[in-house]
Design an enzyme around this catalytic site. Sequence first.
Site, short mmCIF file in Angstrom:
data_model
loop_
_atom_site.label_atom_id
_atom_site.label_comp_id
_atom_site.label_asym_id
_atom_site.label_seq_id
_atom_site.Cartn_x
_atom_site.Cartn_y
_atom_site.Cartn_z
N LYS A 22 74.31 44.14 40.40
CA LYS A 22 73.71 42.86 40.83
C LYS A 22 74.87 41.76 40.87
O LYS A 22 75.65 41.63 39.66
CB LYS A 22 72.60 42.37 39.77
CG LYS A 22 71.52 43.17 40.17
CD LYS A 22 70.58 42.59 41.07
CE LYS A 22 69.26 43.46 41.14
NZ LYS A 22 68.34 42.84 42.29
N LYS A 70 61.50 48.64 50.04
CA LYS A 70 61.04 48.65 48.98
C LYS A 70 59.48 48.71 49.12
O LYS A 70 58.98 47.82 49.67
CB LYS A 70 61.32 47.27 48.15
CG LYS A 70 62.58 47.27 47.50
CD LYS A 70 62.79 45.76 46.93
CE LYS A 70 64.08 45.66 45.91
NZ LYS A 70 65.18 45.44 46.81
#
Length: 320
Positions: free
Chosen positions: A133, A235
Amino acid sequence: MRSAQVYRWQIPMDAGVVLRDRRLKTRDGLYVCLREGEREGWGEISPLPGFSQENWEEAQSVLLAWVNNWLAGDCELPQMPSVAFGVSCALAELTDTLPQAANYRAAPLCNGDPDDLILKLADMPGEKVAKVKVGLYEAVRDGMVVNLLLEAIPDLHLRLDANRAWTPLKGQQFAKYVNPDYRHRIAFLEEPCKTRDDSRAFARETGIAIAWDESLREPDFAFVAEEGVRAVVIKPTLTGSLEKVREQVQAAHALGLTAVISSSIESSLGLTQLARIAAWLTPDTIPGLDTLDLMQAQQVRRWPGSPLPLVDADVQEQLL
């Protein structure tokens, strides 16, 4: 003869899980179990705070209404993404159309001390793919950490995710600290900038490939081949039904793009189903499912090799 159960659940999260500036203390969601004769199918409905359009209370209302309709013989799927996904998984298990084979390989989510990460990643067996991230700290620091990892492990490929955190200037600051010789080993950087046009410009100017994630759920998004765009990150909890997920994967593959099935921090039940979906629809791609360790327990089904304790459905709050 049809029957169904709906359960509401809550799992404590590890300290330090932050989503879009919000600390996530618990993961809340619902399970649906559908039965018809001797057959059974499970699904998870767990809207992700800050990312899903709906919250779990809204999802609960839609789910309960759908289950009652299903019991009466109506099979039309709801429109709400998290409910459509969970219900379609339960129906697919019920009809044995979701293959059992699963891809439990996960690109490990890397955080913490870079020296510790280097040791961990160097020992990874097989293809070395990891996720980092970026955008949570200063862009310069992110660039230095990414460069350090790529320099230390010559066969490492990184997937980066900025969640649209950067301005064009921040993106350039990041890239400045990543050696151009290493940039091809950044498999992709998800949504580096606040707008798609700025992200496209980032890819052109830096040579770092990008991937679409949030963009897939915007009404004006279209699947097109574009310079610098290498992948789409799907997702399912945020997308909708299994059929819609399958359509997006097929659209990406038709353009030569990599499609990555990715977690929305589902429980172990949902994650094991995502692993099956990944093996079915994207067999040549490591999915992004390394989120179970953010939780303090597994539920209903185990993720292979996880030491977390398993909680059965019968201890959850039963709504139906």
